[in-house]
Design a protein around this motif. Sequence first.
Motif, PDB file in Angstrom:
ATOM      1  N   GLU A   7     -35.197  50.552 -19.365  1.00 49.84           N
ATOM      2  CA  GLU A   7     -35.109  49.133 -19.018  1.00 49.84           C
ATOM      3  C   GLU A   7     -34.133  48.896 -17.873  1.00 49.84           C
ATOM      4  OE1 GLU A   7     -32.953  45.258 -21.055  1.00 49.84           O
ATOM      5  OE2 GLU A   7     -33.827  46.789 -22.343  1.00 49.84           O
TER       6      GLU A   7
ATOM      7  N   LYS B 102     -45.138  37.902 -27.963  1.00 49.52           N
ATOM      8  CA  LYS B 102     -45.239  39.117 -27.158  1.00 49.52           C
ATOM      9  C   LYS B 102     -46.677  39.388 -26.727  1.00 49.52           C
ATOM     10  CE  LYS B 102     -40.880  40.112 -27.286  1.00 49.52           C
ATOM     11  NZ  LYS B 102     -40.055  40.051 -26.056  1.00 49.52           N
TER      12      LYS B 102
ATOM     13  N   ILE C 221     -47.206  37.114 -23.803  1.00 47.99           N
ATOM     14  CA  ILE C 221     -46.476  37.633 -22.645  1.00 47.99           C
ATOM     15  C   ILE C 221     -47.139  38.900 -22.108  1.00 47.99           C
ATOM     16  CG2 ILE C 221     -44.288  38.667 -21.921  1.00 47.99           C
ATOM     17  CD1 ILE C 221     -42.898  36.760 -23.884  1.00 47.99           C
ATOM     18  N   SER C 222     -47.625  39.748 -23.011  1.00 45.18           N
ATOM     19  CA  SER C 222     -48.272  40.986 -22.564  1.00 45.18           C
ATOM     20  C   SER C 222     -49.540  40.686 -21.772  1.00 45.18           C
ATOM     21  CB  SER C 222     -48.591  41.883 -23.761  1.00 45.18           C
ATOM     22  OG  SER C 222     -49.578  41.301 -24.597  1.00 45.18           O
TER      23      SER C 222
ATOM     24  N   ASN D 277     -35.461  36.842 -18.479  1.00 47.58           N
ATOM     25  CA  ASN D 277     -35.570  38.252 -18.858  1.00 47.58           C
ATOM     26  C   ASN D 277     -36.173  39.106 -17.752  1.00 47.58           C
ATOM     27  OD1 ASN D 277     -34.494  37.759 -21.385  1.00 47.58           O
ATOM     28  ND2 ASN D 277     -36.484  37.501 -22.368  1.00 47.58           N
ATOM     29  N   ALA D 278     -36.889  38.466 -16.833  1.00 47.75           N
ATOM     30  CA  ALA D 278     -37.513  39.210 -15.740  1.00 47.75           C
ATOM     31  C   ALA D 278     -36.639  39.231 -14.490  1.00 47.75           C
ATOM     32  CB  ALA D 278     -38.876  38.596 -15.407  1.00 47.75           C
TER      33      ALA D 278
ATOM     34  N   ILE E 209     -38.624  33.743 -20.439  1.00 46.00           N
ATOM     35  CA  ILE E 209     -39.423  34.788 -19.792  1.00 46.00           C
ATOM     36  C   ILE E 209     -38.891  35.078 -18.391  1.00 46.00           C
ATOM     37  CG2 ILE E 209     -41.703  35.365 -18.884  1.00 46.00           C
ATOM     38  CD1 ILE E 209     -42.918  33.747 -21.141  1.00 46.00           C
TER      39      ILE E 209
ATOM     40  N   ASN F 218     -40.877  45.535 -19.927  1.00 47.31           N
ATOM     41  CA  ASN F 218     -39.693  45.124 -20.676  1.00 47.31           C
ATOM     42  C   ASN F 218     -39.923  43.801 -21.397  1.00 47.31           C
ATOM     43  OD1 ASN F 218     -36.921  45.333 -21.500  1.00 47.31           O
ATOM     44  ND2 ASN F 218     -36.408  43.813 -19.947  1.00 47.31           N
ATOM     45  N   GLN F 219     -40.799  42.970 -20.840  1.00 45.34           N
ATOM     46  CA  GLN F 219     -41.115  41.696 -21.485  1.00 45.34           C
ATOM     47  C   GLN F 219     -41.799  41.897 -22.834  1.00 45.34           C
ATOM     48  OE1 GLN F 219     -40.344  38.583 -20.114  1.00 45.34           O
ATOM     49  NE2 GLN F 219     -39.249  39.796 -18.610  1.00 45.34           N
TER      50      GLN F 219
ATOM     51  N   SER G  50     -48.317  39.548 -18.394  1.00 45.45           N
ATOM     52  CA  SER G  50     -47.762  40.697 -17.670  1.00 45.45           C
ATOM     53  C   SER G  50     -48.874  41.626 -17.197  1.00 45.45           C
ATOM     54  CB  SER G  50     -46.786  41.465 -18.570  1.00 45.45           C
ATOM     55  OG  SER G  50     -45.670  40.671 -18.905  1.00 45.45           O
TER      56      SER G  50
END
Length: 264
Positions: free
Chosen positions: A190, A114, A117-118, A29-30, A26, A72-73, A121
């Motif tokens: 992105e 996801k 993660i959402s 990717n950020a 995570i 984007n995550q 986020s």
Amino acid sequence: MNWRLAALKNGFKDYTAYRVEFLMEILGNAIVPAAIQWVLWYAIFKTDGATELAGMTYVQMLHYTLVSVLFNQVRGGDQDFELAEMIRTGQLSNYLIRPVGLIQFIYIRGVASKLLISALSLAIGIVLSVSVLSSEASPLRMIGAMLLALLGNVIHFQIGAVLSAMAFRWEDAYGLLMVKNMAVSILSGELLPLNLFPESMSWIWKSTPFYLYVFGPAQYALGEWTHLEFVRQLGVAFLWIFVLWVLIRFTWGLGIKKYVSLGG
């Protein structure tokens, strides 16, 4: 237990079994794309002395970078590669005899991470909307933007599922899926805001659903889209989902008829 809930639960277990690796993925990717964008904006605005780029100031670019990293995550994972590999190796046969919808099962199991993660986020985005971002941003806009990003996640998987069906004919759809991912990286917003595209070329990204993954949610979260435009884009997203659902049924219906479980 309903098999969909079981698939979701198993997906959570799979992705959180190795918590350190999950967290590092995570963060990687950020941080990496955010750092690259920050260096680019710093070079353009601070080093070269530009005041605006495509109508956006340095602060606006930084705000875009912050929120685009969040959305984007949520962008789709690699379940489409899993589908293609199952066809190529013959593992698909193990699922055809089970009382579950294969494509739904693969998606639900993969989307579990996801969803987690959402949620994280979204929490970060809400904090940013009331503390760092412009006055046009708000928690309500952030929630709507995350909804659009999640619909983009569905669309991303559906496109991959359609393309992975090519493995029924070509045996291996890996190259096709990689090309799709490269196109998504460019046309989703992105890497860069899509309004940096020349006006004469904007039709390229507008003709795909990829902008719904990152650029669209970022535009709404930052107040660049009106509520009416957001509702219109939701309609566009649902239309894409319906069209792709039809294509999945068609391509996989044809593919299963040609499927021979010989392995890779």
